[in-house]
Design a protein around this motif. Structure first.
Motif, short mmCIF file in Angstrom:
data_model
loop_
_atom_site.label_atom_id
_atom_site.label_comp_id
_atom_site.label_asym_id
_atom_site.label_seq_id
_atom_site.Cartn_x
_atom_site.Cartn_y
_atom_site.Cartn_z
N LEU A 118 -4.64 -66.12 1.64
CA LEU A 118 -3.53 -65.41 0.99
C LEU A 118 -4.03 -64.38 -0.02
N ALA A 119 -5.03 -64.76 -0.83
CA ALA A 119 -5.58 -63.82 -1.81
C ALA A 119 -6.26 -62.65 -1.11
N LEU A 120 -6.96 -62.94 -0.03
CA LEU A 120 -7.62 -61.89 0.74
C LEU A 120 -6.59 -60.95 1.37
N ALA A 121 -5.50 -61.50 1.87
CA ALA A 121 -4.43 -60.68 2.44
C ALA A 121 -3.79 -59.80 1.36
N ALA A 122 -3.57 -60.38 0.18
CA ALA A 122 -2.98 -59.61 -0.92
C ALA A 122 -3.91 -58.48 -1.36
N ALA A 123 -5.19 -58.78 -1.52
CA ALA A 123 -6.15 -57.75 -1.93
C ALA A 123 -6.27 -56.66 -0.86
N THR A 124 -6.31 -57.06 0.39
CA THR A 124 -6.43 -56.09 1.49
C THR A 124 -5.17 -55.23 1.58
N GLY A 125 -4.01 -55.86 1.45
CA GLY A 125 -2.76 -55.11 1.48
C GLY A 125 -2.65 -54.13 0.33
N TYR A 126 -3.03 -54.57 -0.86
CA TYR A 126 -2.96 -53.68 -2.02
C TYR A 126 -3.98 -52.54 -1.90
N ALA A 127 -5.17 -52.86 -1.40
CA ALA A 127 -6.19 -51.82 -1.17
C ALA A 127 -5.68 -50.80 -0.15
N SER A 128 -4.97 -51.27 0.88
CA SER A 128 -4.39 -50.37 1.88
C SER A 128 -3.39 -49.42 1.24
N TYR A 129 -2.56 -49.97 0.38
CA TYR A 129 -1.58 -49.17 -0.36
C TYR A 129 -2.30 -48.10 -1.20
N LEU A 130 -3.33 -48.50 -1.95
CA LEU A 130 -4.07 -47.55 -2.78
C LEU A 130 -4.76 -46.49 -1.94
N TRP A 131 -5.31 -46.90 -0.81
CA TRP A 131 -6.00 -45.97 0.08
C TRP A 131 -5.02 -44.94 0.63
N ARG A 132 -3.85 -45.41 1.00
CA ARG A 132 -2.83 -44.51 1.54
C ARG A 132 -2.37 -43.51 0.48
N ILE A 133 -2.15 -43.99 -0.74
CA ILE A 133 -1.76 -43.10 -1.83
C ILE A 133 -2.85 -42.07 -2.08
N ALA A 134 -4.12 -42.51 -2.13
CA ALA A 134 -5.24 -41.59 -2.37
C ALA A 134 -5.35 -40.56 -1.26
N THR A 135 -5.06 -40.95 -0.04
CA THR A 135 -5.12 -40.04 1.09
C THR A 135 -4.07 -38.94 0.94
N TYR A 136 -2.85 -39.32 0.53
CA TYR A 136 -1.78 -38.34 0.37
C TYR A 136 -1.99 -37.45 -0.84
N GLU A 137 -2.61 -37.97 -1.89
CA GLU A 137 -2.87 -37.17 -3.09
C GLU A 137 -3.89 -36.07 -2.81
N VAL A 138 -4.87 -36.37 -1.97
CA VAL A 138 -5.93 -35.42 -1.68
C VAL A 138 -5.41 -34.31 -0.78
N HIS A 139 -4.58 -34.66 0.18
CA HIS A 139 -4.10 -33.66 1.14
C HIS A 139 -2.78 -33.18 0.70
#
Length: 139
Positions: A118-139
């Motif tokens: 569960l903790a791994l899923a939460a960390a991975t999900g949150y990292a995915s969210y941050l990665w997606r936000i960072a991707t949109y901020e750059v482009h």
């Protein structure tokens, strides 16, 4: 800039993972003298904790981004599923429960595994969210 919430989730997953690794040690997966199986288990643990420590160091220095944690977390979730929940495993939850004489100890060990996933899923999900936000901020 490193995200403190993501770091906290990674640290939480790591602490729970240490509990799960302790469970493996108690159940005899790390033997001395080492067998092929125990050598593999030890090597996997060393790789996991070295990758976490290195990842946290480089993430804190802005050398790695959340995408690293998405990949590492996804691999960890797949590995955990294959090792304990897939039809191909020799260590399913029932095995963990039955490895202990005490019902409480068995459930504590199984709780570490479930909490880790569960903790791994939460960390991975949150990292995915941050990665997606960072991707949109750059482009």
């Amino acid at each position: 800039m490193p995200n403190k919430k993501l770091i906290n989730l990674i640290v939480l997953a790591t602490i729970i993972s240490l509990g799960h690794t302790t469970d493996h040690a108690i159940r005899g997966d790390f033997r001395w003298p080492p067998t092929v199986d125990s050598t593999l288990a030890i090597a996997i643990s060393v790789v996991i904790y070295t990758t976490i420590a290195s990842g946290l160091y480089f993430y804190s220095k802005n050398k790695l981004g959340p995408g690293f944690w998405v990949v590492f977390g996804s691999l960890g979730l797949a590995f955990g599923w294959l090792a304990h929940f897939s039809p191909f495993t020799d260590q399913p939850p029932q095995y963990i429960l039955s490895a202990y004489e005490s019902i409480v100890a068995g459930w504590l060990a199984l709780s570490c595994l479930i909490g880790l996933m569960l903790a791994l899923a939460a960390a991975t999900g949150y990292a995915s969210y941050l990665w997606r936000i960072a991707t949109y901020e750059v482009h």
